[in-house]
Scaffold this active site. Structure first.
Site, PDB file in Angstrom:
ATOM      1  N   CYS A 104       0.871  -1.179   0.000  1.00 26.23           N
ATOM      2  CA  CYS A 104       0.000   0.000   0.000  1.00 26.23           C
ATOM      3  C   CYS A 104       0.904   1.223   0.000  1.00 26.23           C
ATOM      4  O   CYS A 104       1.632   1.450   0.962  1.00 26.23           O
ATOM      5  CB  CYS A 104      -0.919  -0.003   1.216  1.00 26.23           C
ATOM      6  SG  CYS A 104      -1.918   1.502   1.374  1.00 26.23           S
ATOM      7  N   HIS A 159      -3.750  -4.033 -10.331  1.00 31.59           N
ATOM      8  CA  HIS A 159      -4.601  -2.908 -10.732  1.00 31.59           C
ATOM      9  C   HIS A 159      -5.024  -3.051 -12.183  1.00 31.59           C
ATOM     10  O   HIS A 159      -4.241  -3.469 -13.036  1.00 31.59           O
ATOM     11  CB  HIS A 159      -3.860  -1.573 -10.565  1.00 31.59           C
ATOM     12  CG  HIS A 159      -3.680  -1.161  -9.153  1.00 31.59           C
ATOM     13  ND1 HIS A 159      -4.569  -0.340  -8.497  1.00 31.59           N
ATOM     14  CD2 HIS A 159      -2.709  -1.455  -8.250  1.00 31.59           C
ATOM     15  CE1 HIS A 159      -4.160  -0.147  -7.248  1.00 31.59           C
ATOM     16  NE2 HIS A 159      -3.027  -0.814  -7.083  1.00 31.59           N
ATOM     17  N   GLU A 219     -10.823   0.500  -4.342  1.00 34.84           N
ATOM     18  CA  GLU A 219      -9.803  -0.388  -3.802  1.00 34.84           C
ATOM     19  C   GLU A 219     -10.384  -1.741  -3.424  1.00 34.84           C
ATOM     20  O   GLU A 219     -11.420  -1.816  -2.752  1.00 34.84           O
ATOM     21  CB  GLU A 219      -9.127   0.237  -2.565  1.00 34.84           C
ATOM     22  CG  GLU A 219      -8.188   1.371  -2.906  1.00 34.84           C
ATOM     23  CD  GLU A 219      -7.213   1.651  -1.780  1.00 34.84           C
ATOM     24  OE1 GLU A 219      -6.559   0.699  -1.303  1.00 34.84           O
ATOM     25  OE2 GLU A 219      -7.117   2.819  -1.376  1.00 34.84           O
ATOM     26  N   CYS A 269      -5.079   6.410  -3.384  1.00 32.93           N
ATOM     27  CA  CYS A 269      -4.486   5.072  -3.428  1.00 32.93           C
ATOM     28  C   CYS A 269      -3.105   5.198  -4.039  1.00 32.93           C
ATOM     29  O   CYS A 269      -2.966   5.535  -5.222  1.00 32.93           O
ATOM     30  CB  CYS A 269      -5.357   4.124  -4.250  1.00 32.93           C
ATOM     31  SG  CYS A 269      -4.662   2.470  -4.424  1.00 32.93           S
ATOM     32  N   GLY A 288      -2.373   2.602  -6.680  1.00 32.06           N
ATOM     33  CA  GLY A 288      -3.191   2.933  -7.832  1.00 32.06           C
ATOM     34  C   GLY A 288      -2.594   4.062  -8.653  1.00 32.06           C
ATOM     35  O   GLY A 288      -2.610   4.025  -9.889  1.00 32.06           O
TER      36      GLY A 288
END
Length: 273
Positions: free
Chosen positions: A74, A155, A204, A213, A216
Protein backbone atom coordinates in the site's frame (compact mmCIF):
# COMPACT_ATOMS: atom_id res chain seq x y z
CA UNK A 1 -5.70 -6.05 27.41
CA UNK A 2 -5.52 -2.47 26.20
CA UNK A 3 -3.70 -1.77 22.96
CA UNK A 4 -2.39 1.57 21.75
CA UNK A 5 -2.92 2.79 18.20
CA UNK A 6 -2.03 5.70 15.96
CA UNK A 7 -4.58 7.03 13.46
CA UNK A 8 -2.83 8.29 10.30
CA UNK A 9 -3.60 9.12 6.69
CA UNK A 10 -2.00 9.79 3.35
CA UNK A 11 -4.14 12.21 1.31
CA UNK A 12 -7.22 11.01 3.19
CA UNK A 13 -6.50 7.28 2.70
CA UNK A 14 -6.63 6.49 6.42
CA UNK A 15 -5.02 3.87 8.63
CA UNK A 16 -5.10 2.44 12.12
CA UNK A 17 -1.48 1.63 13.01
CA UNK A 18 -0.71 -1.00 15.67
CA UNK A 19 2.91 -1.26 16.80
CA UNK A 20 3.95 -4.75 17.93
CA UNK A 21 7.70 -4.15 17.68
CA UNK A 22 8.02 -3.83 21.44
CA UNK A 23 5.89 -6.83 22.35
CA UNK A 24 3.46 -9.26 20.80
CA UNK A 25 -0.22 -8.44 20.41
CA UNK A 26 -2.99 -11.07 20.42
CA UNK A 27 -3.58 -12.82 17.07
CA UNK A 28 -5.11 -10.40 14.57
CA UNK A 29 -8.11 -12.14 13.05
CA UNK A 30 -10.11 -10.85 10.08
CA UNK A 31 -13.10 -10.22 12.33
CA UNK A 32 -11.04 -8.01 14.63
CA UNK A 33 -9.78 -6.02 11.64
CA UNK A 34 -13.32 -5.53 10.35
CA UNK A 35 -14.52 -4.41 13.78
CA UNK A 36 -11.70 -1.91 14.24
CA UNK A 37 -12.16 -0.58 10.68
CA UNK A 38 -15.89 0.00 11.13
CA UNK A 39 -16.54 3.76 10.97
CA UNK A 40 -19.67 3.63 13.14
CA UNK A 41 -18.68 1.23 15.93
CA UNK A 42 -14.89 0.97 15.66
CA UNK A 43 -12.01 3.38 15.12
CA UNK A 44 -12.56 3.53 11.37
CA UNK A 45 -10.04 3.15 8.56
CA UNK A 46 -9.43 2.00 4.99
CA UNK A 47 -6.54 -0.22 6.10
CA UNK A 48 -5.07 -1.48 9.35
CA UNK A 49 -1.25 -1.58 9.58
CA UNK A 50 0.57 -3.94 11.93
CA UNK A 51 4.24 -3.09 12.63
CA UNK A 52 6.40 -6.04 13.65
CA UNK A 53 10.13 -6.76 14.11
CA UNK A 54 12.06 -7.86 11.03
CA UNK A 55 15.32 -9.71 10.54
CA UNK A 56 15.87 -8.28 7.05
CA UNK A 57 14.69 -4.66 7.37
CA UNK A 58 14.12 -1.94 9.94
CA UNK A 59 10.62 -3.34 10.51
CA UNK A 60 7.93 -5.54 8.99
CA UNK A 61 4.61 -4.05 7.88
CA UNK A 62 1.50 -6.19 7.47
CA UNK A 63 -1.44 -4.52 5.70
CA UNK A 64 -5.09 -5.45 6.16
CA UNK A 65 -7.98 -4.02 4.17
CA UNK A 66 -11.16 -2.94 5.93
CA UNK A 67 -12.81 -6.24 4.98
CA UNK A 68 -10.13 -8.16 6.91
CA UNK A 69 -8.19 -9.40 3.88
CA UNK A 70 -4.40 -9.08 3.99
CA UNK A 71 -2.60 -7.46 1.05
CA UNK A 72 1.03 -7.20 0.03
CA UNK A 73 1.53 -3.46 -0.44
CA UNK A 74 0.00 0.00 0.00
CA UNK A 75 1.80 3.10 -1.21
CA UNK A 76 0.10 5.61 1.07
CA UNK A 77 0.70 3.26 4.02
CA UNK A 78 4.43 3.23 3.35
CA UNK A 79 4.56 7.01 3.70
CA UNK A 80 2.49 6.87 6.88
CA UNK A 81 4.82 4.27 8.39
CA UNK A 82 7.83 6.38 7.42
CA UNK A 83 6.31 9.29 9.33
CA UNK A 84 5.44 7.06 12.29
CA UNK A 85 8.98 5.70 12.69
CA UNK A 86 10.50 9.15 12.25
CA UNK A 87 9.71 9.37 15.98
CA UNK A 88 12.47 6.76 16.39
CA UNK A 89 14.94 9.01 14.60
CA UNK A 90 14.79 7.09 11.31
CA UNK A 91 14.85 9.49 8.37
CA UNK A 92 15.21 6.58 5.95
CA UNK A 93 13.47 3.30 6.65
CA UNK A 94 13.40 -0.11 4.98
CA UNK A 95 10.19 -2.10 5.37
CA UNK A 96 9.60 -5.81 4.88
CA UNK A 97 6.23 -6.27 3.14
CA UNK A 98 4.41 -9.00 1.29
CA UNK A 99 5.63 -7.32 -1.91
CA UNK A 100 9.29 -7.42 -0.81
CA UNK A 101 11.53 -4.76 0.71
CA UNK A 102 10.34 -1.17 0.30
CA UNK A 103 12.41 1.88 1.25
CA UNK A 104 11.11 5.34 2.15
CA UNK A 105 12.82 8.55 3.18
CA UNK A 106 11.96 12.09 4.13
CA UNK A 107 11.85 14.50 1.16
CA UNK A 108 11.35 17.92 2.70
CA UNK A 109 7.83 17.98 4.13
CA UNK A 110 6.93 14.84 2.16
CA UNK A 111 8.13 11.25 1.92
CA UNK A 112 9.54 9.50 -1.13
CA UNK A 113 8.99 5.77 -1.51
CA UNK A 114 10.80 3.33 -3.80
CA UNK A 115 7.89 1.14 -4.93
CA UNK A 116 10.04 -1.32 -6.89
CA UNK A 117 9.62 -2.69 -10.42
CA UNK A 118 6.08 -3.02 -11.85
CA UNK A 119 4.94 -6.33 -13.34
CA UNK A 120 2.85 -6.47 -16.49
CA UNK A 121 2.87 -10.16 -17.48
CA UNK A 122 -0.63 -11.64 -17.50
CA UNK A 123 0.22 -14.30 -14.91
CA UNK A 124 1.75 -11.78 -12.49
CA UNK A 125 -1.36 -9.58 -12.36
CA UNK A 126 -2.75 -12.32 -12.24
CA UNK A 127 -5.37 -12.89 -14.93
CA UNK A 128 -7.34 -16.10 -15.29
CA UNK A 129 -5.93 -16.70 -18.79
CA UNK A 130 -3.40 -15.06 -21.17
CA UNK A 131 -4.35 -11.63 -22.50
CA UNK A 132 -2.47 -8.53 -23.68
CA UNK A 133 -2.22 -6.48 -20.48
CA UNK A 134 -1.58 -3.26 -22.40
CA UNK A 135 -5.14 -3.26 -23.76
CA UNK A 136 -7.35 -6.07 -22.46
CA UNK A 137 -10.04 -6.95 -25.05
CA UNK A 138 -12.78 -6.71 -22.42
CA UNK A 139 -15.26 -4.14 -21.15
CA UNK A 140 -17.91 -3.35 -18.54
CA UNK A 141 -20.73 -0.89 -19.32
CA UNK A 142 -18.64 1.40 -21.50
CA UNK A 143 -15.34 0.93 -19.67
CA UNK A 144 -13.21 -0.83 -22.29
CA UNK A 145 -9.70 -1.98 -23.19
CA UNK A 146 -8.00 -1.32 -19.83
CA UNK A 147 -4.34 -1.78 -18.95
CA UNK A 148 -3.22 -4.04 -16.10
CA UNK A 149 -0.22 -3.44 -13.83
CA UNK A 150 0.89 -5.12 -10.61
CA UNK A 151 2.87 -2.86 -8.24
CA UNK A 152 2.64 -5.17 -5.24
CA UNK A 153 -1.14 -4.96 -5.63
CA UNK A 154 -2.98 -5.80 -8.88
CA UNK A 155 -4.60 -2.91 -10.73
CA UNK A 156 -6.75 -2.49 -13.81
CA UNK A 157 -6.70 1.01 -15.33
CA UNK A 158 -9.33 2.53 -17.62
CA UNK A 159 -8.56 5.77 -19.46
CA UNK A 160 -11.74 7.83 -19.87
CA UNK A 161 -12.65 11.40 -20.95
CA UNK A 162 -13.91 12.32 -17.44
CA UNK A 163 -13.12 10.04 -14.50
CA UNK A 164 -15.58 11.93 -12.28
CA UNK A 165 -18.47 10.92 -14.54
CA UNK A 166 -17.87 7.16 -14.12
CA UNK A 167 -20.27 5.45 -11.64
CA UNK A 168 -17.36 3.79 -9.88
CA UNK A 169 -19.32 2.92 -6.74
CA UNK A 170 -21.52 0.71 -8.93
CA UNK A 171 -18.97 -0.67 -11.39
CA UNK A 172 -16.03 -1.00 -8.99
CA UNK A 173 -17.28 -4.01 -6.98
CA UNK A 174 -18.48 -5.75 -10.15
CA UNK A 175 -15.08 -5.44 -11.87
CA UNK A 176 -13.17 -6.21 -8.66
CA UNK A 177 -14.89 -9.60 -8.35
CA UNK A 178 -14.93 -10.53 -12.05
CA UNK A 179 -13.67 -14.11 -12.67
CA UNK A 180 -11.02 -12.66 -15.00
CA UNK A 181 -9.19 -11.58 -11.82
CA UNK A 182 -8.78 -14.67 -9.60
CA UNK A 183 -7.28 -12.64 -6.72
CA UNK A 184 -9.72 -9.74 -7.22
CA UNK A 185 -8.39 -6.41 -8.43
CA UNK A 186 -8.20 -2.67 -7.73
CA UNK A 187 -10.15 -0.60 -10.26
CA UNK A 188 -8.81 2.74 -11.53
CA UNK A 189 -10.53 5.27 -13.80
CA UNK A 190 -8.15 7.94 -15.09
CA UNK A 191 -8.25 11.05 -17.24
CA UNK A 192 -5.04 12.29 -18.85
CA UNK A 193 -5.05 16.10 -18.50
CA UNK A 194 -1.77 16.63 -20.35
CA UNK A 195 1.61 14.92 -20.60
CA UNK A 196 2.49 15.83 -17.03
CA UNK A 197 -0.80 15.34 -15.15
CA UNK A 198 -3.46 12.67 -14.63
CA UNK A 199 -6.74 12.78 -12.70
CA UNK A 200 -7.64 9.52 -10.95
CA UNK A 201 -10.34 7.80 -8.90
CA UNK A 202 -9.89 4.34 -7.39
CA UNK A 203 -12.10 1.53 -6.15
CA UNK A 204 -9.80 -0.39 -3.80
CA UNK A 205 -10.06 -4.14 -3.50
CA UNK A 206 -11.42 -4.89 -0.04
CA UNK A 207 -11.85 -1.22 0.92
CA UNK A 208 -14.12 0.40 -1.68
CA UNK A 209 -13.90 4.03 -2.78
CA UNK A 210 -10.98 5.81 -1.11
CA UNK A 211 -9.75 9.38 -1.28
CA UNK A 212 -6.33 8.25 -2.45
CA UNK A 213 -4.49 5.07 -3.43
CA UNK A 214 -0.69 5.12 -3.71
CA UNK A 215 -0.31 1.85 -5.60
CA UNK A 216 -3.19 2.93 -7.83
CA UNK A 217 -1.41 6.18 -8.67
CA UNK A 218 1.77 4.22 -9.47
CA UNK A 219 -0.05 1.65 -11.59
CA UNK A 220 -1.99 4.33 -13.47
CA UNK A 221 1.16 6.35 -14.17
CA UNK A 222 2.94 3.24 -15.48
CA UNK A 223 -0.08 2.32 -17.61
CA UNK A 224 -0.17 5.83 -19.13
CA UNK A 225 3.59 5.73 -19.73
CA UNK A 226 3.35 2.31 -21.40
CA UNK A 227 0.71 3.73 -23.73
CA UNK A 228 2.81 6.82 -24.50
CA UNK A 229 0.25 9.21 -23.03
CA UNK A 230 2.53 10.99 -20.52
CA UNK A 231 6.19 11.59 -19.75
CA UNK A 232 8.20 9.42 -17.33
CA UNK A 233 7.45 11.79 -14.44
CA UNK A 234 3.88 12.80 -13.79
CA UNK A 235 1.54 14.24 -11.17
CA UNK A 236 -1.47 12.11 -10.29
CA UNK A 237 -4.35 14.10 -8.77
CA UNK A 238 -6.71 12.08 -6.57
CA UNK A 239 -9.74 13.31 -4.59
CA UNK A 240 -7.54 13.61 -1.48
CA UNK A 241 -4.58 15.35 -3.12
CA UNK A 242 -1.67 14.89 -5.50
CA UNK A 243 1.17 12.37 -5.70
CA UNK A 244 4.30 12.66 -7.83
CA UNK A 245 5.21 9.46 -9.68
CA UNK A 246 8.37 8.69 -11.64
CA UNK A 247 9.37 5.58 -13.59
CA UNK A 248 13.15 5.56 -13.80
CA UNK A 249 15.50 4.15 -16.42
CA UNK A 250 16.28 1.37 -13.93
CA UNK A 251 12.64 0.27 -14.14
CA UNK A 252 11.81 1.25 -10.56
CA UNK A 253 8.86 3.44 -9.55
CA UNK A 254 9.23 6.36 -7.13
CA UNK A 255 6.28 7.95 -5.35
CA UNK A 256 6.40 11.20 -3.38
CA UNK A 257 3.66 12.75 -1.28
CA UNK A 258 2.60 13.74 2.23
CA UNK A 259 1.52 11.74 5.27
CA UNK A 260 -0.06 12.92 8.50
CA UNK A 261 -0.87 11.74 12.00
CA UNK A 262 -4.47 12.37 13.09
CA UNK A 263 -4.42 11.26 16.74
CA UNK A 264 -3.38 8.51 19.16
CA UNK A 265 -5.49 6.43 21.49
CA UNK A 266 -6.07 3.00 22.96
CA UNK A 267 -8.80 0.36 23.00
CA UNK A 268 -9.71 -2.79 24.87
CA UNK A 269 -8.78 -5.73 22.62
CA UNK A 270 -11.63 -7.82 23.98
CA UNK A 271 -14.19 -5.32 22.67
CA UNK A 272 -13.22 -6.15 19.07
CA UNK A 273 -12.99 -9.95 19.06
Amino acid sequence: MRASFTKMHGLGNDFVVLDARGGALPPLHAGTVRALADRQTGIGCDQLLLLEPSQVADLKVRIFNADGSEVAACGNAMRAVALRVADDGLQRVTMETGAGLIAAEADGAEFRVDMGVPRTEWDTIPLAYPLDTLALPVGWDGLEKPTCVNVGNPHVVFFVPDCDAVPLARLGPRIEADPLFPERINVNVATVVDRARIRLRVWERGAGLTRACGTGACATAVAAMRRGLVEREVEVALPGGTLRIGWGADGRISMAGPAAESYRGSFDWGDYL
